[in-house]
Structures are given as C-alpha cells and as structure tokens.
Scaffold this motif. Sequence first.
Motif, PDB file in Angstrom:
ATOM      1  N   ASP B  72       0.878  -1.163   0.000  1.00 29.33           N
ATOM      2  CA  ASP B  72       0.000   0.000   0.000  1.00 29.33           C
ATOM      3  C   ASP B  72       0.914   1.211   0.000  1.00 29.33           C
ATOM      4  OD1 ASP B  72      -2.473   0.933  -0.142  1.00 29.33           O
ATOM      5  OD2 ASP B  72      -2.907   0.836   2.006  1.00 29.33           O
ATOM      6  N   GLU B  73       1.942   1.044   0.769  1.00 26.12           N
ATOM      7  CA  GLU B  73       2.981   2.070   0.864  1.00 26.12           C
ATOM      8  C   GLU B  73       3.429   2.453  -0.537  1.00 26.12           C
ATOM      9  OE1 GLU B  73       4.096   4.557   2.487  1.00 26.12           O
ATOM     10  OE2 GLU B  73       6.010   4.033   1.594  1.00 26.12           O
ATOM     11  N   TYR B  74       3.834   1.413  -1.253  1.00 24.97           N
ATOM     12  CA  TYR B  74       4.331   1.607  -2.602  1.00 24.97           C
ATOM     13  C   TYR B  74       3.349   2.355  -3.482  1.00 24.97           C
ATOM     14  CZ  TYR B  74       5.501   0.506  -7.413  1.00 24.97           C
ATOM     15  OH  TYR B  74       5.758   0.598  -8.741  1.00 24.97           O
ATOM     16  N   ARG B  75       2.127   1.830  -3.499  1.00 30.05           N
ATOM     17  CA  ARG B  75       1.117   2.473  -4.345  1.00 30.05           C
ATOM     18  C   ARG B  75       0.956   3.931  -3.980  1.00 30.05           C
ATOM     19  NH1 ARG B  75       1.511   1.588  -8.774  1.00 30.05           N
ATOM     20  NH2 ARG B  75       0.210   3.425  -8.850  1.00 30.05           N
ATOM     21  N   GLN B  76       1.035   4.203  -2.730  1.00 27.43           N
ATOM     22  CA  GLN B  76       0.848   5.589  -2.312  1.00 27.43           C
ATOM     23  C   GLN B  76       1.983   6.455  -2.827  1.00 27.43           C
ATOM     24  OE1 GLN B  76       0.387   5.753   1.916  1.00 27.43           O
ATOM     25  NE2 GLN B  76      -1.825   5.831   1.714  1.00 27.43           N
ATOM     26  N   ARG B  77       3.182   5.926  -2.685  1.00 24.99           N
ATOM     27  CA  ARG B  77       4.320   6.694  -3.158  1.00 24.99           C
ATOM     28  C   ARG B  77       4.206   6.922  -4.647  1.00 24.99           C
ATOM     29  NH1 ARG B  77       8.883   4.474  -3.425  1.00 24.99           N
ATOM     30  NH2 ARG B  77       8.286   2.475  -2.554  1.00 24.99           N
ATOM     31  N   ARG B  78       3.860   5.851  -5.359  1.00 23.69           N
ATOM     32  CA  ARG B  78       3.740   5.966  -6.803  1.00 23.69           C
ATOM     33  C   ARG B  78       2.737   7.049  -7.164  1.00 23.69           C
ATOM     34  NH1 ARG B  78       7.054   6.354  -9.039  1.00 23.69           N
ATOM     35  NH2 ARG B  78       5.573   6.922 -10.605  1.00 23.69           N
ATOM     36  N   GLU B  79       1.615   6.977  -6.590  1.00 26.48           N
ATOM     37  CA  GLU B  79       0.559   7.923  -6.929  1.00 26.48           C
ATOM     38  C   GLU B  79       1.022   9.349  -6.663  1.00 26.48           C
ATOM     39  OE1 GLU B  79      -4.208   7.851  -7.002  1.00 26.48           O
ATOM     40  OE2 GLU B  79      -2.863   6.161  -6.687  1.00 26.48           O
ATOM     41  N   ARG B  80       1.668   9.519  -5.533  1.00 31.36           N
ATOM     42  CA  ARG B  80       2.148  10.875  -5.227  1.00 31.36           C
ATOM     43  C   ARG B  80       3.148  11.322  -6.269  1.00 31.36           C
ATOM     44  NH1 ARG B  80       2.269   9.761   0.348  1.00 31.36           N
ATOM     45  NH2 ARG B  80       4.511   9.495   0.361  1.00 31.36           N
ATOM     46  N   ASN B  81       4.038  10.402  -6.631  1.00 27.44           N
ATOM     47  CA  ASN B  81       5.035  10.773  -7.628  1.00 27.44           C
ATOM     48  C   ASN B  81       4.368  11.101  -8.954  1.00 27.44           C
ATOM     49  OD1 ASN B  81       7.143   9.379  -9.933  1.00 27.44           O
ATOM     50  ND2 ASN B  81       7.870  11.032  -8.624  1.00 27.44           N
ATOM     51  N   ASN B  82       3.429  10.278  -9.330  1.00 24.17           N
ATOM     52  CA  ASN B  82       2.740  10.539 -10.588  1.00 24.17           C
ATOM     53  C   ASN B  82       2.158  11.939 -10.579  1.00 24.17           C
ATOM     54  OD1 ASN B  82       3.322   8.028 -11.529  1.00 24.17           O
ATOM     55  ND2 ASN B  82       1.365   7.136 -10.940  1.00 24.17           N
ATOM     56  N   LEU B  83       1.628  12.294  -9.465  1.00 26.84           N
ATOM     57  CA  LEU B  83       1.042  13.621  -9.336  1.00 26.84           C
ATOM     58  C   LEU B  83       2.124  14.677  -9.501  1.00 26.84           C
ATOM     59  CD1 LEU B  83      -1.928  14.058  -8.682  1.00 26.84           C
ATOM     60  CD2 LEU B  83      -1.184  14.944  -6.475  1.00 26.84           C
ATOM     61  N   ALA B  84       3.212  14.461  -8.793  1.00 25.69           N
ATOM     62  CA  ALA B  84       4.320  15.411  -8.855  1.00 25.69           C
ATOM     63  C   ALA B  84       4.808  15.547 -10.288  1.00 25.69           C
ATOM     64  CB  ALA B  84       5.454  14.946  -7.972  1.00 25.69           C
ATOM     65  N   VAL B  85       4.911  14.408 -10.957  1.00 30.12           N
ATOM     66  CA  VAL B  85       5.377  14.422 -12.337  1.00 30.12           C
ATOM     67  C   VAL B  85       4.457  15.268 -13.190  1.00 30.12           C
ATOM     68  CG1 VAL B  85       5.563  13.043 -14.402  1.00 30.12           C
ATOM     69  CG2 VAL B  85       6.586  12.247 -12.307  1.00 30.12           C
TER      70      VAL B  85
END
Lengths: 157, 157
Positions: B72-85
């Motif tokens: 879940d951790e991972y998915r959260q990080r990914r999503e945040r990064n995607n947003l940042a990107v």
Amino acid sequence: MSRPSQPKINITEHNGVSVIQTQAHASSSSLLGAVGGLQQVPQLVPANPSSAGGKALPPSKMKKPPADKESDEYRQRRERNNLAVKKSRMRSKQKAMDTQQRVNELKEENERLEAKIKLLSKELSVLKDLFLEHAHNLADNVQPPSVVDDLCTTCGV
Amino acid sequence: MSRPSQPKINITEHNGVSVIQTQAHASSSSLLGAVGGLQQVPQLVPANPSSAGGKALPPSKMKKPPADKESDEYRQRRERNNLAVKKSRMRSKQKAMDTQQRVNELKEENERLEAKIKLLSKELSVLKDLFLEHAHNLADNVQPPSVVDDLCTTCGV
DNA sequence: CGTTATTGCGCAATGT
DNA sequence: CACATTGCGCAATAAC
C-alpha cells in the motif's frame, strides 16, 4: 546529466504483461529467465470476419488485435517508436532552449536600442536648445560666437 | 484543472513481474477490461543483512529492496510521484509558453523602438540640415525668413 | 531520513 | 504504413 545507460535491459510492460529484453538490439527475443519469469500473453482475439475466407479486408472497423508482445513485428515497431519519441523530445527541448536564447538576444537588442534612443533624444534636445537660444539671440538682434561649431562638435558632423 | 480522480487500472511491473491492480472500475478506452484476472505476487526479497541482528544499520550499502508492488505504501508513493510528475511537466510546459510569449512581446517592443529611432533620426537629420543651411546663410551674411518657425513646426515644439 | 521535483524512458493512442 | 506528438506511468536521482 544523467546517463542511465547503465542497464542494458529493457523492461516493457503494460496491459498486464511485462517483458524483459536486452537492449543489445538485433536479437529481439525477450528473455525473462533471469528474474522471476512471468509472462502473460494477451488473449481475447476477436476472430477476423473478413479474413476467415482468406479474402480481402473491407473497411474493417476492427477493434484492436491485442498486439503480441512477442511478435518480432511488434518489437520492431516499438523500437522505432521509441526512437521517434526520443527524437521528438530532443527537438522539443532544443526548441525550448532556442526560444530562451532568443529571449536573451532580444533583450540585449532592446537595451541597445534603448541606449540609442537615449542618445538621439539627448542630441535632439541639445539641438533644440541651441535653436531656441539662437532664436532669442536673433530676436535680441545679437550674434553669438560659434554656436554652429558647437553644434557640429556635439553631433560629430 | 488537474485533479483527475484516477479513473482506471494500474499496471505495475518492473524487474520482470507485473501486477494489475484495479483501482475503481470502468476502463473507458483501455483495453484491459477483458483481460483475465492476472495477479502475481512475486517476492524475491533478499534478506536484510543489517536487520538480522535487529540492530543499527551503519553505512549499509544495501542494494534495493525490490519494492513490493503490492504494498500500500508503494502504491501511495507511486501515486504521489505521478502527481508530482504531472505538476512538474505542466509547469515546464507553461514556462515554455511563457517564454514564447516573452519573445513575441520583445519582438513587438523592438519594432516600436526601431520606429522611434527612425523618427528621432529623421528629426535630427532635419535639424542638422537647417543648421547647415543657417550656417551658410550666416556665412553669406544673408537672413532667411522663418527658418526657426519651420523647425518648430517640424519638431512639434 | 523522508518528501517532493526533475528527468529519461517505454508504451500506447492519436495526429500527420 | 511510416514517423511525429502527446499523455501517462515507472524508476532513478536531484533538490529540499
């Protein structure tokens, strides 16, 4: 300044499948043995109605033949596209830089022009003053010494 | 306007594994709608050397804990990064446009300045000619009529 | 150390 | 059909 040119491997993925492949080129085979091998081949291939009889293919409004990631054809297309993408992005970036530089050039040019205007204005102002002075002198019926010489010096004529 | 509530599915993969993960539902144009359930829970986690003793972890030059795509951790990080990107790219694009516009503005300004210079130059030229003429007249000891009036008209003074 | 920002890259949809 | 663009996600890394 980041050359990730480290890994020679390409991990491609999308619809639910991932494929590792060496970037060594030529051999477009995807070897996934190294890691926990997992492959999924797309399914769901709507039979092509027109090709059934081995005939022509009308205005086929076909959906999508779920491109086989294995296909050599596919890999070739992908690679070419990746290349195109890279090229396109490079151009885009280059263009941006050019535009930025254009701004700098224009700014410089602008300053140059402003300076010139300032100079010309000053010259004009001087000339006009001289004229006014001269006019007054004329009105007073007086003849100043070397007004014209002065002017010519100022203007560099 | 950049807050897409993440409509579809997320396919994550890397080292050779891929995972589909449905976030919500309805995949509009994506073609994975019909893909048979595919899940892989690979996990090849090299035992953590430093944590073995359950103690400190000095200059641990650890490799990479192959982030669990499940996490879940991972998915959260990914999503945040995607947003940042997305944010970053938007900014980038915006900046490019601004720069382009800046070019246009500067170009306009430049034209304006050039025109002004042309005008000033012309005025100066006229003034100088008048001066010369006047000088000649003086030299010839002649008094022309209304030179000054002429000048004043030209310069709008 | 953790978080966000930036960057290169590949895929796929879409444009030319 | 080929190439070009574009949106998007991932991962590495820079920046904070």
